[in-house]
Design a protein around this motif. Sequence first.
Motif, PDB file in Angstrom:
ATOM      1  N   ILE A 134     -49.871 -19.365 -17.693  1.00  0.00           N
ATOM      2  CA  ILE A 134     -50.398 -20.013 -16.307  1.00  0.00           C
ATOM      3  C   ILE A 134     -51.328 -18.847 -15.593  1.00  0.00           C
ATOM      4  N   VAL A 135     -52.145 -19.155 -15.134  1.00  0.00           N
ATOM      5  CA  VAL A 135     -53.245 -18.268 -14.453  1.00  0.00           C
ATOM      6  C   VAL A 135     -53.459 -19.491 -12.876  1.00  0.00           C
ATOM      7  N   PRO A 136     -52.407 -18.741 -11.664  1.00  0.00           N
ATOM      8  CA  PRO A 136     -52.319 -19.181 -10.773  1.00  0.00           C
ATOM      9  C   PRO A 136     -53.770 -18.331  -9.990  1.00  0.00           C
ATOM     10  N   PHE A 137     -54.563 -19.291  -9.013  1.00  0.00           N
ATOM     11  CA  PHE A 137     -55.156 -18.078  -7.644  1.00  0.00           C
ATOM     12  C   PHE A 137     -55.604 -18.986  -6.683  1.00  0.00           C
ATOM     13  N   HIS A 138     -55.693 -18.449  -5.276  1.00  0.00           N
ATOM     14  CA  HIS A 138     -56.341 -19.128  -4.180  1.00  0.00           C
ATOM     15  C   HIS A 138     -58.186 -19.143  -4.546  1.00  0.00           C
ATOM     16  N   ALA A 139     -58.362 -20.131  -4.248  1.00  0.00           N
ATOM     17  CA  ALA A 139     -60.332 -20.089  -4.065  1.00  0.00           C
ATOM     18  C   ALA A 139     -60.757 -20.343  -2.232  1.00  0.00           C
ATOM     19  N   ALA A 140     -61.387 -20.998  -1.941  1.00  0.00           N
ATOM     20  CA  ALA A 140     -61.856 -20.953  -0.701  1.00  0.00           C
ATOM     21  C   ALA A 140     -63.375 -21.012  -0.396  1.00  0.00           C
ATOM     22  N   ASP A 141     -64.308 -21.900  -0.121  1.00  0.00           N
ATOM     23  CA  ASP A 141     -65.534 -22.372   0.097  1.00  0.00           C
ATOM     24  C   ASP A 141     -65.976 -21.786   1.659  1.00  0.00           C
ATOM     25  N   ARG A 142     -67.326 -21.500   1.805  1.00  0.00           N
ATOM     26  CA  ARG A 142     -67.395 -20.378   2.491  1.00  0.00           C
ATOM     27  C   ARG A 142     -66.827 -20.670   3.669  1.00  0.00           C
ATOM     28  N   ALA A 143     -66.361 -21.915   4.401  1.00  0.00           N
ATOM     29  CA  ALA A 143     -65.960 -22.136   5.161  1.00  0.00           C
ATOM     30  C   ALA A 143     -64.207 -21.324   5.605  1.00  0.00           C
ATOM     31  N   GLY A 144     -64.087 -21.411   4.370  1.00  0.00           N
ATOM     32  CA  GLY A 144     -62.437 -20.612   4.458  1.00  0.00           C
ATOM     33  C   GLY A 144     -61.800 -22.172   3.668  1.00  0.00           C
ATOM     34  N   ARG A 145     -62.597 -23.135   3.426  1.00  0.00           N
ATOM     35  CA  ARG A 145     -60.884 -24.251   3.059  1.00  0.00           C
ATOM     36  C   ARG A 145     -60.794 -24.476   1.639  1.00  0.00           C
ATOM     37  N   PRO A 146     -59.682 -24.327   1.247  1.00  0.00           N
ATOM     38  CA  PRO A 146     -59.131 -24.006   0.139  1.00  0.00           C
ATOM     39  C   PRO A 146     -59.943 -25.549  -0.541  1.00  0.00           C
ATOM     40  N   ILE A 147     -60.305 -25.311  -2.181  1.00  0.00           N
ATOM     41  CA  ILE A 147     -61.121 -25.261  -3.373  1.00  0.00           C
ATOM     42  C   ILE A 147     -59.433 -26.304  -3.062  1.00  0.00           C
ATOM     43  N   TYR A 148     -60.019 -27.400  -3.633  1.00  0.00           N
ATOM     44  CA  TYR A 148     -58.378 -29.008  -3.812  1.00  0.00           C
ATOM     45  C   TYR A 148     -58.564 -28.850  -5.098  1.00  0.00           C
ATOM     46  N   HIS A 149     -59.342 -28.618  -6.181  1.00  0.00           N
ATOM     47  CA  HIS A 149     -59.763 -28.778  -7.317  1.00  0.00           C
ATOM     48  C   HIS A 149     -60.257 -28.114  -8.047  1.00  0.00           C
ATOM     49  N   THR A 150     -59.376 -27.520  -9.139  1.00  0.00           N
ATOM     50  CA  THR A 150     -59.666 -26.429 -10.422  1.00  0.00           C
ATOM     51  C   THR A 150     -61.110 -26.750 -10.792  1.00  0.00           C
ATOM     52  N   ASN A 151     -61.015 -27.287 -10.989  1.00  0.00           N
ATOM     53  CA  ASN A 151     -62.679 -28.472 -12.236  1.00  0.00           C
ATOM     54  C   ASN A 151     -63.483 -28.377 -11.736  1.00  0.00           C
ATOM     55  N   VAL A 152     -63.636 -28.288 -10.152  1.00  0.00           N
ATOM     56  CA  VAL A 152     -64.614 -28.677  -9.033  1.00  0.00           C
ATOM     57  C   VAL A 152     -64.986 -26.970  -9.059  1.00  0.00           C
ATOM     58  N   LEU A 153     -64.131 -26.438  -8.782  1.00  0.00           N
ATOM     59  CA  LEU A 153     -64.986 -24.673  -9.016  1.00  0.00           C
ATOM     60  C   LEU A 153     -65.233 -23.998 -10.189  1.00  0.00           C
ATOM     61  N   LEU A 154     -64.857 -24.237 -11.793  1.00  0.00           N
ATOM     62  CA  LEU A 154     -64.787 -23.573 -12.261  1.00  0.00           C
ATOM     63  C   LEU A 154     -65.821 -24.837 -13.676  1.00  0.00           C
ATOM     64  N   SER A 155     -66.035 -25.867 -13.007  1.00  0.00           N
ATOM     65  CA  SER A 155     -67.397 -26.695 -13.654  1.00  0.00           C
ATOM     66  C   SER A 155     -68.758 -25.794 -13.024  1.00  0.00           C
TER      67      SER A 155
END
Length: 186
Positions: A165-186
């Motif tokens: 497992i490779v867990p990580f945190h990510a947020a958009d420019r407004a600082g909101r957490p990215i809710y799904h990994t596939n949204v970010l990595l696609s």
Amino acid sequence: MIRPAHFAANPETAGSNFFQRDTLANAGRAARARRESDALALALTEADIHVHRFDGRRDLVLPDEVFPNNWLSLHADGTAVLYPMLAANRRTERRPELLEALRARFGYRIERTCDLTAFESRGEYLEGTGSLVLDRERHIAYACLSPRTHLAPLAEFKRALDYDIVPFHAADRAGRPIYHTNVLLS
């Protein structure tokens, strides 16, 4: 694929999915989603990809049922994984009869079910291949931690399917957490 009977913005998931539009603009979305689903199924079939389609449920309003990857994943070793979902109305999307249809009508080998849904009672979630992006060759699961992706169900997924497992945190420019990994990595 699930051909959606209903498709709309989901007020139960809007708090963690800022890509949704407001619910006032829902008129016509279901018909448009059905047309897009039909076109995608046709395009996949024309590309020699075999598609299994199931009709959405008309008896319940399930605005996100077109995304079964959030409650189910199937694996080459014959494992089906059922995932814990944040929104209560998303949990009703689970349809065990679809697993049986995949077995009986389409010859899928489902020898084991890894049911992670008990984590819902603890307020911990892992929304399938929305929460996880799987490198199936190397057995690595990438997971952006968010209100929909928690460490405890990730650990159980790791134990049950032998993934790193490779867990990580990510947020958009407004600082909101990215809710799904596939949204970010696609």
